[in-house]
Motif scaffolding. Structure first.
Motif, PDB file in Angstrom:
ATOM      1  N   GLY A   1      -3.145   5.922  -4.008  1.00 47.50           N
ATOM      2  CA  GLY A   1      -3.405   4.502  -3.941  1.00 47.50           C
ATOM      3  C   GLY A   1      -4.456   4.122  -2.921  1.00 47.50           C
ATOM      4  O   GLY A   1      -4.488   2.979  -2.465  1.00 47.50           O
TER       5      GLY A   1
ATOM      6  N   VAL B   1      -5.028   1.370  -6.912  1.00 49.75           N
ATOM      7  CA  VAL B   1      -3.941   0.877  -6.064  1.00 49.75           C
ATOM      8  C   VAL B   1      -2.688   0.614  -6.894  1.00 49.75           C
ATOM      9  O   VAL B   1      -1.583   1.076  -6.583  1.00 49.75           O
ATOM     10  CB  VAL B   1      -4.373  -0.403  -5.316  1.00 49.75           C
ATOM     11  CG1 VAL B   1      -3.188  -1.036  -4.589  1.00 49.75           C
ATOM     12  CG2 VAL B   1      -5.485  -0.092  -4.325  1.00 49.75           C
TER      13      VAL B   1
ATOM     14  N   PRO C   1      -3.181  -5.193  -2.526  1.00 49.80           N
ATOM     15  CA  PRO C   1      -2.131  -4.933  -3.522  1.00 49.80           C
ATOM     16  C   PRO C   1      -1.833  -6.105  -4.444  1.00 49.80           C
ATOM     17  O   PRO C   1      -1.537  -5.908  -5.626  1.00 49.80           O
ATOM     18  CB  PRO C   1      -0.911  -4.589  -2.659  1.00 49.80           C
ATOM     19  CG  PRO C   1      -1.474  -4.158  -1.347  1.00 49.80           C
ATOM     20  CD  PRO C   1      -2.723  -4.971  -1.150  1.00 49.80           C
TER      21      PRO C   1
ATOM     22  N   MET D   1       0.838  -1.179   0.000  1.00 56.83           N
ATOM     23  CA  MET D   1       0.000   0.000   0.000  1.00 56.83           C
ATOM     24  C   MET D   1       0.882   1.241   0.000  1.00 56.83           C
ATOM     25  O   MET D   1       1.896   1.310   0.686  1.00 56.83           O
ATOM     26  CB  MET D   1      -0.897   0.014   1.236  1.00 56.83           C
ATOM     27  CG  MET D   1      -1.949  -1.084   1.236  1.00 56.83           C
ATOM     28  SD  MET D   1      -3.014  -1.064  -0.220  1.00 56.83           S
ATOM     29  CE  MET D   1      -3.743   0.559  -0.042  1.00 56.83           C
TER      30      MET D   1
ATOM     31  N   VAL E   1      -8.837  -3.280  -2.004  1.00 56.98           N
ATOM     32  CA  VAL E   1      -7.584  -2.515  -1.908  1.00 56.98           C
ATOM     33  C   VAL E   1      -6.392  -3.445  -1.691  1.00 56.98           C
ATOM     34  O   VAL E   1      -5.343  -3.016  -1.228  1.00 56.98           O
ATOM     35  CB  VAL E   1      -7.656  -1.460  -0.781  1.00 56.98           C
ATOM     36  CG1 VAL E   1      -8.622  -0.342  -1.150  1.00 56.98           C
ATOM     37  CG2 VAL E   1      -8.067  -2.082   0.561  1.00 56.98           C
TER      38      VAL E   1
ATOM     39  N   HIS F   1      -4.628   3.462   4.960  1.00 50.78           N
ATOM     40  CA  HIS F   1      -6.062   3.711   4.856  1.00 50.78           C
ATOM     41  C   HIS F   1      -6.581   4.222   6.206  1.00 50.78           C
ATOM     42  O   HIS F   1      -7.314   3.539   6.918  1.00 50.78           O
ATOM     43  CB  HIS F   1      -6.808   2.445   4.409  1.00 50.78           C
ATOM     44  CG  HIS F   1      -7.101   2.440   2.954  1.00 50.78           C
ATOM     45  ND1 HIS F   1      -6.262   1.883   2.034  1.00 50.78           N
ATOM     46  CD2 HIS F   1      -8.133   2.962   2.247  1.00 50.78           C
ATOM     47  CE1 HIS F   1      -6.763   2.036   0.821  1.00 50.78           C
ATOM     48  NE2 HIS F   1      -7.889   2.694   0.923  1.00 50.78           N
TER      49      HIS F   1
END
Length: 336
Positions: A285, A206, A321, A10, A319, A14
């Motif tokens: 991202g 992302v 990766p 990431m 989300v 978040h």
């Protein structure tokens, strides 16, 4: 676009930034005081609903705005009250059309500072493009994927570009089903297909951000809220919309920003915030809603989140990766 050698991770945590804006903020609120003079923006779907409001406020802030449209005449009619917006033909379902639009833009020599991928379709009957790809995945994801790849030199030339992908809380309906992307072996269900395409939009942001950040290209995914008076819900009956809690008994749109039931101005706010806010400098991202970065929903909270449209958050699979990197590779093959 070159393959990054970095391990998929990431880019930005978040965690909400506590931006000072919220669910009831409008696009005009979040862009107040921001001068976009000298900046160039492309807004797909920029002639209806959230896209139209996005085009309007970006242009009012001084940006040069280009709106690619499958129906240029209709787009010009919708945009006639906004001085200086340029309309160009482009059909996201047609790879040659996407390539032609990108080639014309690149030939102009302009950098591209902002790309808002707002165009989309929702809950359509089963349709396939000329390559056999399911239409919602082809339009909402693959068309925009191809557009970004073709416009890459202009994004890099901006020395600080942002790409905004309109996702949706529709991610709750489905992850990306890599084993059957185009419903060739499973029964087609309109909202499953829509959910898959919206999860793809989130994953796209992302991986795009991971690949682009070294060259100054940052990406964000956005949940705009539930806004039904945009044309997106044209394939749904009034009865279905009422059952979903989008309409009252008189057939009028319900408005409650705290439950994601927003006006068009409120719905455009998060995308405009992601495209322009200095609060996001150096970040990317991430999936955003209500003009802030969304938290990731914990496993024990998923049932409540799915049931309550007012709860903020994004499902982990949207989300992830590794899923984002896999989707990118698959998308490259599908778009050749």
């Amino acid at each position: 676009m070159a393959q990054s050698e970095e391990t998929p991770t990431m880019t930005t945590p978040h965690r909400p930034l506590h931006s000072g804006f919220g669910a009831a903020s409008t696009a005009e609120d979040v862009i107040e005081g921001i001068d976009l003079t000298g900046r160039v923006a492309i807004v797909t779907g920029g002639y209806s609903g959230i896209g139209l409001e996005t085009s309007r406020v970006l242009r009012a802030a001084g940006a040069e705005v280009v709106v690619p449209a499958r129906d240029p005449e209709r787009a010009r009619g919708a945009l006639k009250k906004i001085d200086g917006v340029r309309v160009e033909p482009m059909d996201l379902m047609d790879p040659a059309s996407v390539d032609a639009f990108a080639q014309r833009f690149l030939a102009s020599g302009r950098p591209l500072h902002i790309l808002v991928n707002s165009a989309g379709i929702m809950a359509t009957p089963l349709t396939r493009d000329a390559r056999g790809h399911e239409a919602q995945f082809a339009t909402n994801h693959l068309g925009h994927f191809r557009l970004v790849e073709r416009l890459w030199p202009a994004l890099v030339a901006a020395h600080g570009a942002r790409v905004v992908a309109l996702s949706s809380r529709g991610i709750r309906f489905s992850p990306v089903v890599f084993d059957d992307l185009h419903f060739e072996r499973r029964a087609y269900e309109p909202f499953l297909a829509y959910g898959q395409s919206k999860t793809a939009n989130a994953l796209f942001a992302v991986e795009l951000d991971r690949r682009g950040r070294a060259e100054g290209v940052r990406a964000f995914a956005v949940h705009p809220g539930q806004i039904i008076d945009t044309g997106l819900s044209k394939h749904l009956s009034e009865e279905a919309l009422r059952a979903a809690g989008a309409l009252d008994e008189q057939g009028r749109p319900l408005r409650d920003p705290a439950r994601q039931q927003k006006t068009v101005g409120q719905g455009a706010a998060t995308g405009v915030w992601c495209a322009t806010s200095p609060q996001l400098d150096g970040l990317g991202g991430v999936y955003c809603e209500n003009c802030d970065i969304s938290p990731v929903v914990a496993a024990e909270d998923e049932a409540g989140w799915r049931a309550d449209p007012g709860l903020a958050g994004v499902l982990p699979y949207a989300v992830d990766p590794k899923a984002a990197a896999r989707l990118w590779e698959v998308s490259e093959r599908l778009t050749a």
